[in-house]
Design an enzyme around this catalytic site. Structure first.
Site, PDB file in Angstrom:
ATOM      1  CE  LYS A  77     -20.076   2.547 -11.984  1.00 36.57           C
ATOM      2  NZ  LYS A  77     -20.962   2.348 -13.142  1.00 36.57           N
ATOM      3  CB  THR A  79     -28.060   2.903  -6.062  1.00 32.24           C
ATOM      4  OG1 THR A  79     -28.538   1.661  -6.590  1.00 32.24           O
ATOM      5  CG2 THR A  79     -28.894   3.295  -4.862  1.00 32.24           C
ATOM      6  NE  ARG A 100     -23.775   2.587 -18.707  1.00 31.81           N
ATOM      7  CZ  ARG A 100     -23.037   1.567 -18.287  1.00 31.81           C
ATOM      8  NH1 ARG A 100     -22.417   0.794 -19.159  1.00 31.81           N
ATOM      9  NH2 ARG A 100     -22.912   1.311 -17.000  1.00 31.81           N
ATOM     10  CE  LYS A 111     -23.414  -4.369 -14.550  1.00 34.39           C
ATOM     11  NZ  LYS A 111     -24.472  -3.379 -14.344  1.00 34.39           N
ATOM     12  CB  ALA A 279     -17.694   0.296 -19.207  1.00 32.27           C
ATOM     13  CG  PHE A 307     -17.683  -2.314 -15.529  1.00 34.34           C
ATOM     14  CD1 PHE A 307     -18.491  -3.094 -14.709  1.00 34.34           C
ATOM     15  CD2 PHE A 307     -17.674  -2.588 -16.893  1.00 34.34           C
ATOM     16  CE1 PHE A 307     -19.265  -4.117 -15.230  1.00 34.34           C
ATOM     17  CE2 PHE A 307     -18.450  -3.617 -17.418  1.00 34.34           C
ATOM     18  CZ  PHE A 307     -19.244  -4.384 -16.588  1.00 34.34           C
ATOM     19  CG  PHE A 387     -24.045  -2.309   1.559  1.00 35.97           C
ATOM     20  CD1 PHE A 387     -24.707  -3.379   0.974  1.00 35.97           C
ATOM     21  CD2 PHE A 387     -23.457  -1.372   0.720  1.00 35.97           C
ATOM     22  CE1 PHE A 387     -24.776  -3.518  -0.406  1.00 35.97           C
ATOM     23  CE2 PHE A 387     -23.510  -1.503  -0.660  1.00 35.97           C
ATOM     24  CZ  PHE A 387     -24.174  -2.581  -1.220  1.00 35.97           C
ATOM     25  CD1 TRP A 415     -30.546   0.148  -2.508  1.00 32.61           C
ATOM     26  CD2 TRP A 415     -31.385  -0.001  -0.443  1.00 32.61           C
ATOM     27  NE1 TRP A 415     -31.336  -0.979  -2.452  1.00 32.61           N
ATOM     28  CE2 TRP A 415     -31.860  -1.100  -1.202  1.00 32.61           C
ATOM     29  CE3 TRP A 415     -31.790   0.117   0.889  1.00 32.61           C
ATOM     30  CZ2 TRP A 415     -32.698  -2.070  -0.665  1.00 32.61           C
ATOM     31  CZ3 TRP A 415     -32.641  -0.846   1.430  1.00 32.61           C
ATOM     32  CH2 TRP A 415     -33.081  -1.928   0.647  1.00 32.61           C
TER      33      TRP A 415
END
Length: 562
Positions: A77, A79, A100, A111, A279, A307, A387, A415
């Site tokens: 998210k 990215t 954030r 994470k 979150a 999230f 991906f 990405w």
């Protein structure tokens, strides 16, 4: 025979990127050198004077990025958020990204960081993911100063008649440290304080983090800090920071942390990174001050909420938007083929194999989040974060499904390609903002009872059948009404992995009941936290934490940081 190419790690890409001096980035958004407070060459804070100066500027359009329920397969998210801002920049739009700040707990744990990935990152990546400008340390200090002042109040005669068994303010540290969840303090006799049970939260779970992120300025910050409930007296009435008279000292400790941090992306798009509440236990959005400042400095602001849409987006739309007067223009839902297959029942070890039936089954999770955003009256676009293992058939299957559901979708390759890989998404977003109606309306009214607000979220956002309240929660509902807290927003503390309060129920569970075990008042933030399941406000480290791979070379450069 073709040679195998080595994929660079995020940190290798970040360290190879050439940054512009932050003074130059500031000038590109209309700020002079005296408007910023430098932290070296590539980081700065916006000064109070700059924030006051831009208040009369016209506000730009805010676009929210959210996702499906996260899985261990990853959604990317942050990215996509960074790459989308770079794409807007590439097509000539005045844009800023607002994110954030990372917490050291997840960074050293499992994470990872919060600066994006690949060629879609904010820089300087390693500094942002470590101590940055010290904001989280200031919040930690303010949190623990308050804890020390409470215990000193007990030691010095307890004028406010605080019941030591009912002190709800915990200490904090910005690390995952399960050994600190429950502790006993004040042992060793009269000179060592009053013995009592205590505990630690991770810093990002501190109400001070939520307060800092929802405050509109220094004055509002002090007002919110003074409202925070820290304990109850022997008459079971709330005791606040204002009762202790220490809101001024706490504000003093936070006077610099409240200023947004200016950095840049790999492609030199200006970024404000500020505040970092989780979150699943808080409201999961960057600071109001940063988002509003970005809107005054650019025509478009790309921001994210933690999230899935059931947590971060719901809280952005019910708490942050309402508190700050933000009207988002559209919402992007990030989905990956890999995560959708996990929601369709595929194990993480099998994700690289093409599996159309599992992918199709996983669409149900995405469908619920689309329905939720539409129920708020907002336009929505699906970003398919590609991906390398995704097959053409899988991608086409997802695109066809989106077409059938009459929802715009764009294959996103930020990405690998940076902003170039997000141009299709940016153009579809702009088209939808121009064409589709925006009828943004919260799903509940603040005048509704706390019970009604919780039930609305469970039924309309999670798709649940009903809510059960524990005996403790029912008593708290009565107490909170008596204290005048019923008109506050609700902040659900729930597992991020499922739409339900059971993290094992992936996809789109139905006919479930959510249990509220207790409520926690965050009066300074302006919401009541509803705790479901086994939500931890102090996480633990995994068996092999990310810290094991981290190091620093002889030149002071970070190694192994993602």
């Amino acid at each position: 025979m073709a040679m195998k190419t080595t994929v660079k790690s995020d940190i290798e890409i970040a360290q190879a990127a050439k940054m512009k001096p932050i003074v130059e980035i500031a000038k590109n958004i209309g700020l002079e050198e005296e408007d910023i407070e430098l932290f070296g060459k590539y980081k700065a804070k916006l000064s109070n004077e700059a924030l006051a100066k831009i208040k009369t500027n016209k506000s730009g359009k805010v676009i929210l990025v959210t996702s499906i329920n996260p899985t261990p397969a990853g959604e990317g998210k942050s990215t996509v958020t960074v790459g989308l801002a770079d794409a807007f920049n590439r097509i000539g739009k005045r844009v800023m990204v607002a994110l954030r700040e990372p917490s050291l707990g997840p960074t050293m744990g499992i994470k990872g960081g919060a600066t994006g990935g690949g060629y879609s990152q904010v820089l300087p990546m390693e500094e942002i993911n470590l101590h940055f400008t010290g904001d989280l340390h200031a919040i930690t200090t303010a949190n623990n100063a308050l804890a020390a002042l409470i215990d000193n109040h007990l030691q010095q005669g307890n004028e406010l008649n605080i019941d030591p068994r009912r002190i709800v303010w915990k200490r904090a540290v910005d690390l995952n440290d399960r050994a600190l969840r429950k502790v006993v303090i004040g042992l060793g006799g009269p000179l060592q304080g009053v013995p009592r049970e205590d505990g630690f939260d991770i810093t990002v779970a501190s109400e001070i983090m939520a307060v800092l992120c929802l405050a509109t300025d220094l004055k509002d910050l002090k007002r919110r800090l003074s409202r925070m409930v820290v304990a109850y007296n022997y008459n079971k009435e709330p005791v606040t920071v204002g009762d202790l008279g220490v809101q001024g000292a706490l504000t003093l400790l936070l006077k610099d942390a409240v200023k947004p941090n200016l950095v840049q992306t790999i492609e030199h798009t200006p970024a404000l990174i500020h505040g970092g509440p989780f979150a699943n236990i808080a409201h999961g959005c960057n600071s109001v001050i940063a988002t509003l400042a970005a809107a005054k400095l650019a025509d478009y602001v790309i921001t994210e909420a933690g999230f899935g849409a059931d947590l971060g987006a719901e809280k952005f739309l019910h708490i942050k938007s309402r508190s700050a007067g933000i009207r988002p223009e559209a919402v992007v839902i990030v989905a990956t083929i890999r995560a959708l297959k996990m929601h369709g029942g595929v194990a993480k070890t099998e994700l690289e194999k093409e599996n159309i039936p599992a992918l199709t089954s996983g669409f149900a999770n995405l469908q619920k989040h689309i329905e939720t955003i539409r129920s708020f009256g907002l336009p929505v676009v699906v970003a398919i974060n590609k991906f390398i293992t995704d097959t053409d058939v899988e991608v086409e299957t997802l695109l066809q499904w989106c077409q059938q559901e009459n929802v715009a979708a764009a294959l996103t390759e930020v990405w690998e390609k940076g902003g170039e890989g997000g141009i299709e998404l940016a153009e579809k977003l702009l088209s939808i903002i121009d064409k589709e109606e925006n009828n943004f309306t919260p799903l509940y009214d603040l005048a509704d009872s706390l019970e009604t607000k919780v039930r609305t979220i469970v039924q309309k956002v999670y798709g649940g059948k009903d809510v059960e309240f524990s005996t403790k929660a029912k008593k708290q509902l009565l107490d909170f009404e008596k204290f005048g807290w019923s008109n506050l927003a609700v902040c659900m503390a729930k597992s991020q992995y499922s739409l339900s309060d059971d993290p094992t129920k992936l996809g789109r569970p139905s006919d479930f009941t959510v249990t509220i075990r207790e409520f926690k008042p965050s009066i300074g933030a302006g919401f009541i936290v509803a705790l479901t399941g086994e939500i931890m406000t102090m996480p633990g480290l995994p068996k092999k934490p990310a810290a094991l791979k981290m190091d620093v070379d002889e030149n002071g450069h970070a190694v192994g940081l993602f």
